[in-house]
Design a protein around this motif. Sequence first.
Motif, PDB file in Angstrom:
ATOM      1  N   ARG A  18     -92.685 -15.312 -24.300  1.00 20.89           N
ATOM      2  CA  ARG A  18     -91.991 -14.078 -24.668  1.00 20.89           C
ATOM      3  C   ARG A  18     -92.654 -13.505 -25.898  1.00 20.89           C
ATOM      4  O   ARG A  18     -92.817 -14.168 -26.900  1.00 20.89           O
ATOM      5  CB  ARG A  18     -90.528 -14.354 -24.927  1.00 20.89           C
ATOM      6  N   ARG A  19     -93.024 -12.237 -25.820  1.00 25.45           N
ATOM      7  CA  ARG A  19     -93.665 -11.572 -26.935  1.00 25.45           C
ATOM      8  C   ARG A  19     -92.625 -10.779 -27.707  1.00 25.45           C
ATOM      9  O   ARG A  19     -91.650 -10.295 -27.142  1.00 25.45           O
ATOM     10  CB  ARG A  19     -94.758 -10.646 -26.438  1.00 25.45           C
ATOM     11  N   GLU A  20     -92.873 -10.645 -28.986  1.00 23.75           N
ATOM     12  CA  GLU A  20     -91.936  -9.914 -29.827  1.00 23.75           C
ATOM     13  C   GLU A  20     -92.250  -8.420 -29.757  1.00 23.75           C
ATOM     14  O   GLU A  20     -93.391  -8.008 -29.929  1.00 23.75           O
ATOM     15  CB  GLU A  20     -92.049 -10.398 -31.268  1.00 23.75           C
ATOM     16  N   ASN A  21     -91.237  -7.628 -29.506  1.00 21.62           N
ATOM     17  CA  ASN A  21     -91.373  -6.182 -29.452  1.00 21.62           C
ATOM     18  C   ASN A  21     -90.592  -5.564 -30.593  1.00 21.62           C
ATOM     19  O   ASN A  21     -89.625  -6.135 -31.082  1.00 21.62           O
ATOM     20  CB  ASN A  21     -90.829  -5.626 -28.131  1.00 21.62           C
ATOM     21  N   ARG A  22     -91.023  -4.387 -30.995  1.00 21.31           N
ATOM     22  CA  ARG A  22     -90.296  -3.658 -32.025  1.00 21.31           C
ATOM     23  C   ARG A  22     -90.321  -2.184 -31.683  1.00 21.31           C
ATOM     24  O   ARG A  22     -91.150  -1.720 -30.924  1.00 21.31           O
ATOM     25  CB  ARG A  22     -90.876  -3.911 -33.404  1.00 21.31           C
ATOM     26  N   TRP A  23     -89.384  -1.441 -32.261  1.00 19.56           N
ATOM     27  CA  TRP A  23     -89.287  -0.007 -32.003  1.00 19.56           C
ATOM     28  C   TRP A  23     -90.291   0.717 -32.906  1.00 19.56           C
ATOM     29  O   TRP A  23     -90.310   0.533 -34.118  1.00 19.56           O
ATOM     30  CB  TRP A  23     -87.882   0.475 -32.299  1.00 19.56           C
ATOM     31  N   CYS A  24     -91.131   1.538 -32.304  1.00 18.80           N
ATOM     32  CA  CYS A  24     -92.104   2.335 -33.053  1.00 18.80           C
ATOM     33  C   CYS A  24     -91.440   3.651 -33.428  1.00 18.80           C
ATOM     34  O   CYS A  24     -91.103   4.460 -32.560  1.00 18.80           O
ATOM     35  CB  CYS A  24     -93.356   2.584 -32.212  1.00 18.80           C
ATOM     36  N   TYR A  29     -91.105   4.526 -28.911  1.00 18.05           N
ATOM     37  CA  TYR A  29     -90.963   3.566 -27.821  1.00 18.05           C
ATOM     38  C   TYR A  29     -91.172   2.156 -28.353  1.00 18.05           C
ATOM     39  O   TYR A  29     -91.636   1.970 -29.481  1.00 18.05           O
ATOM     40  CB  TYR A  29     -91.932   3.862 -26.675  1.00 18.05           C
ATOM     41  N   PHE A  30     -90.795   1.168 -27.541  1.00 15.17           N
ATOM     42  CA  PHE A  30     -90.994  -0.215 -27.935  1.00 15.17           C
ATOM     43  C   PHE A  30     -92.457  -0.581 -27.754  1.00 15.17           C
ATOM     44  O   PHE A  30     -93.088  -0.203 -26.777  1.00 15.17           O
ATOM     45  CB  PHE A  30     -90.121  -1.162 -27.098  1.00 15.17           C
ATOM     46  N   ILE A  31     -92.987  -1.339 -28.719  1.00 11.03           N
ATOM     47  CA  ILE A  31     -94.385  -1.741 -28.694  1.00 11.03           C
ATOM     48  C   ILE A  31     -94.476  -3.225 -29.027  1.00 11.03           C
ATOM     49  O   ILE A  31     -93.683  -3.744 -29.813  1.00 11.03           O
ATOM     50  CB  ILE A  31     -95.211  -0.885 -29.678  1.00 11.03           C
ATOM     51  N   ASP A  32     -95.422  -3.895 -28.416  1.00 13.04           N
ATOM     52  CA  ASP A  32     -95.669  -5.303 -28.682  1.00 13.04           C
ATOM     53  C   ASP A  32     -96.137  -5.448 -30.127  1.00 13.04           C
ATOM     54  O   ASP A  32     -96.892  -4.619 -30.630  1.00 13.04           O
ATOM     55  CB  ASP A  32     -96.743  -5.806 -27.713  1.00 13.04           C
ATOM     56  N   LEU A  33     -95.685  -6.479 -30.808  1.00 10.40           N
ATOM     57  CA  LEU A  33     -96.013  -6.657 -32.216  1.00 10.40           C
ATOM     58  C   LEU A  33     -97.516  -6.818 -32.432  1.00 10.40           C
ATOM     59  O   LEU A  33     -98.070  -6.295 -33.401  1.00 10.40           O
ATOM     60  CB  LEU A  33     -95.259  -7.855 -32.795  1.00 10.40           C
ATOM     61  N   GLU A  34     -98.200  -7.512 -31.530  1.00 13.60           N
ATOM     62  CA  GLU A  34     -99.650  -7.676 -31.657  1.00 13.60           C
ATOM     63  C   GLU A  34    -100.362  -6.331 -31.532  1.00 13.60           C
ATOM     64  O   GLU A  34    -101.325  -6.057 -32.247  1.00 13.60           O
ATOM     65  CB  GLU A  34    -100.170  -8.647 -30.608  1.00 13.60           C
TER      66      GLU A  34
END
Length: 60
Positions: A18-24, A29-34
């Motif tokens: 599971r990858r961590e997502n955050r709101w941009c 939109y939601f984007i992968d933290l990496e």
Amino acid sequence: MKRRKKITPETPDTGNARRENRWCERHGYFIDLEACVARSAERPHCRRCLLRWRQLSLPL
């Protein structure tokens, strides 16, 4: 039929992790933290946003 990739200690399977997502805030939109970290290397606004996001305190 697709063949399954053989998992060895040299090549761990990261596809199911599971990858961590955050709101941009800028793009909306939601984007992968990496991906966010990679984007911050080239865009000053994203760099400032990432630094500000890392300093936020989490509610208890």
